[in-house]
Design a protein around this motif. Structure first.
Motif, PDB file in Angstrom:
ATOM      1  N   ALA A 234      26.700   3.571 -47.194  1.00 60.16           N
ATOM      2  CA  ALA A 234      26.688   2.475 -48.166  1.00 60.16           C
ATOM      3  C   ALA A 234      26.396   3.044 -49.550  1.00 60.16           C
ATOM      4  O   ALA A 234      25.324   3.603 -49.790  1.00 60.16           O
ATOM      5  CB  ALA A 234      25.640   1.439 -47.775  1.00 60.16           C
TER       6      ALA A 234
ATOM      7  N   PRO B  43      24.241  -2.582 -46.838  1.00 63.19           N
ATOM      8  CA  PRO B  43      25.299  -2.934 -45.886  1.00 63.19           C
ATOM      9  C   PRO B  43      24.980  -4.263 -45.214  1.00 63.19           C
ATOM     10  O   PRO B  43      23.822  -4.691 -45.191  1.00 63.19           O
ATOM     11  CB  PRO B  43      25.276  -1.774 -44.885  1.00 63.19           C
TER      12      PRO B  43
ATOM     13  N   ILE C 131      23.323   4.293 -40.372  1.00 63.60           N
ATOM     14  CA  ILE C 131      23.413   3.818 -41.755  1.00 63.60           C
ATOM     15  C   ILE C 131      22.852   4.886 -42.682  1.00 63.60           C
ATOM     16  O   ILE C 131      21.743   5.384 -42.476  1.00 63.60           O
ATOM     17  CB  ILE C 131      22.609   2.519 -41.956  1.00 63.60           C
TER      18      ILE C 131
ATOM     19  N   VAL D 290      34.126  -6.420 -40.354  1.00 68.47           N
ATOM     20  CA  VAL D 290      32.870  -5.700 -40.078  1.00 68.47           C
ATOM     21  C   VAL D 290      32.583  -5.726 -38.577  1.00 68.47           C
ATOM     22  O   VAL D 290      32.126  -4.726 -37.998  1.00 68.47           O
ATOM     23  CB  VAL D 290      31.712  -6.317 -40.885  1.00 68.47           C
TER      24      VAL D 290
ATOM     25  N   LEU E   1      25.506  -4.803 -39.398  1.00 68.25           N
ATOM     26  CA  LEU E   1      25.629  -3.359 -39.211  1.00 68.25           C
ATOM     27  C   LEU E   1      24.263  -2.746 -38.933  1.00 68.25           C
ATOM     28  O   LEU E   1      24.116  -1.874 -38.069  1.00 68.25           O
ATOM     29  CB  LEU E   1      26.238  -2.713 -40.458  1.00 68.25           C
ATOM     30  N   ARG E   2      23.254  -3.200 -39.672  1.00 66.45           N
ATOM     31  CA  ARG E   2      21.903  -2.684 -39.456  1.00 66.45           C
ATOM     32  C   ARG E   2      21.379  -3.058 -38.075  1.00 66.45           C
ATOM     33  O   ARG E   2      20.592  -2.316 -37.484  1.00 66.45           O
ATOM     34  CB  ARG E   2      20.961  -3.226 -40.536  1.00 66.45           C
TER      35      ARG E   2
ATOM     36  N   ASP F   8      31.011   0.364 -50.811  1.00 64.54           N
ATOM     37  CA  ASP F   8      29.886  -0.458 -51.264  1.00 64.54           C
ATOM     38  C   ASP F   8      29.860  -1.813 -50.546  1.00 64.54           C
ATOM     39  O   ASP F   8      29.033  -2.667 -50.867  1.00 64.54           O
ATOM     40  CB  ASP F   8      29.918  -0.661 -52.779  1.00 64.54           C
ATOM     41  N   PHE F   9      30.779  -2.009 -49.610  1.00 62.83           N
ATOM     42  CA  PHE F   9      30.853  -3.227 -48.793  1.00 62.83           C
ATOM     43  C   PHE F   9      31.096  -4.487 -49.617  1.00 62.83           C
ATOM     44  O   PHE F   9      30.808  -5.592 -49.153  1.00 62.83           O
ATOM     45  CB  PHE F   9      29.615  -3.376 -47.904  1.00 62.83           C
TER      46      PHE F   9
ATOM     47  N   ALA G 117      28.073   4.169 -41.260  1.00 60.18           N
ATOM     48  CA  ALA G 117      28.336   3.451 -42.512  1.00 60.18           C
ATOM     49  C   ALA G 117      27.566   4.135 -43.635  1.00 60.18           C
ATOM     50  O   ALA G 117      26.338   4.197 -43.606  1.00 60.18           O
ATOM     51  CB  ALA G 117      27.911   1.994 -42.389  1.00 60.18           C
TER      52      ALA G 117
ATOM     53  N   THR H 283      22.285   5.099 -46.860  1.00 61.82           N
ATOM     54  CA  THR H 283      22.408   4.392 -48.134  1.00 61.82           C
ATOM     55  C   THR H 283      22.228   5.400 -49.265  1.00 61.82           C
ATOM     56  O   THR H 283      21.193   6.053 -49.359  1.00 61.82           O
ATOM     57  CB  THR H 283      21.363   3.272 -48.249  1.00 61.82           C
TER      58      THR H 283
END
Length: 240
Positions: free
Chosen positions: A188, A193, A205, A174, A197-198, A162-163, A186, A207
């Motif tokens: 999330a 995130p 990514i 990171v 990262l994005r 969940d960062f 990643a 989510t």
């Protein structure tokens, strides 16, 4: 890295921290059954590969109201690995499991995707049930050592968290994840995130939220493991 300003990652007090195949899976937390489809696994890659799966077992994830919203990260990971493993006949595809808690008795070193290897991986796809660490650094250290040992392989890393990191330098760790030599995915869990990262074009990514379809976690792992497989297909259920 110089083109990006590292976003501050939220800190928590450590004290509180073929063809498509229909698959039925049982959730980790509440034992409900969900059915979902994975795409065709395709054929073995031309080069040996290693997928490293890093998993966060901290209290913010594992609590009854925690941030694994579908409560099935482990069961879905097992399904994705089994699905691909059944199509692997090259003996050159490996998967490793690393937990945030280090050292962890549940870590599994790189395993081939034959039946015995998959059974060994399944043994590591579970939580100890105790309050775990929210530090990514020790697990990433271990992943980087594996990447060095398997430098001739195509490397992929999947991080399920969940960062809400409690590392001494969250932006720094990171940044190390982004710089990891290989494909970075990643996953999330019920969280946004970090923006850096994005912004990284080579980072995938996914989510996972309460509104995600069953199988979302399995598809994220499936996508990473089939990145270098020919003729594989996957359902697009991720941010990019």
């Amino acid at each position: 890295m110089s083109d990006h300003k590292l976003q501050r990652v939220r800190l928590l007090d450590p004290r509180v921290i073929g063809h498509e195949l229909s698959i039925s899976t049982t959730t980790d937390r509440n034992q409900r059954t969900a059915t979902f489809a994975l795409g065709a696994a395709g054929s073995c890659p031309d080069r040996p590969s290693l997928t490293i799966i890093i998993v966060d077992d901290s209290a913010s994830i594992t609590a009854q109201s925690g941030h694994d919203p579908l409560a099935q990260r482990y069961s879905e990971a097992k399904r994705a690995i089994d699905h691909i493993g059944k199509s692997c006949n090259c003996r050159h595809e490996f998967v490793a499991i690393i937990h945030f808690d280090q050292p962890s008795p549940l870590d599994v070193p790189p395993q081939r995707l034959h039946r015995r290897g998959r059974l060994r991986l399944r043994s590591g796809l579970r939580s100890t049930g105790s309050r775990g660490s929210s530090d990514l650094t020790p697990a990433l250290d271990k992943a980087e050592r594996l990447a060095t040992q398997f430098r001739a392989f195509d490397i992929g890393i999947v991080v399920m968290t969940d960062f809400l990191l409690t590392d001494r330098d969250p932006p720094g760790v990171v940044g190390r994840l982004i710089s990891f030599k290989g494909h970075v995915h990643a996953v999330a869990l019920n969280a946004d995130p970090p923006q850096i990262l994005r912004d990284a074009p080579h980072v995938s990514i996914s989510t996972i939220t309460q509104n995600s379809e069953p199988g979302a976690t399995a598809r994220a792992i499936f996508e990473s493991m089939t990145a270098n497989r020919a003729m594989s297909t996957t359902h697009q259920d991720h941010d990019r």
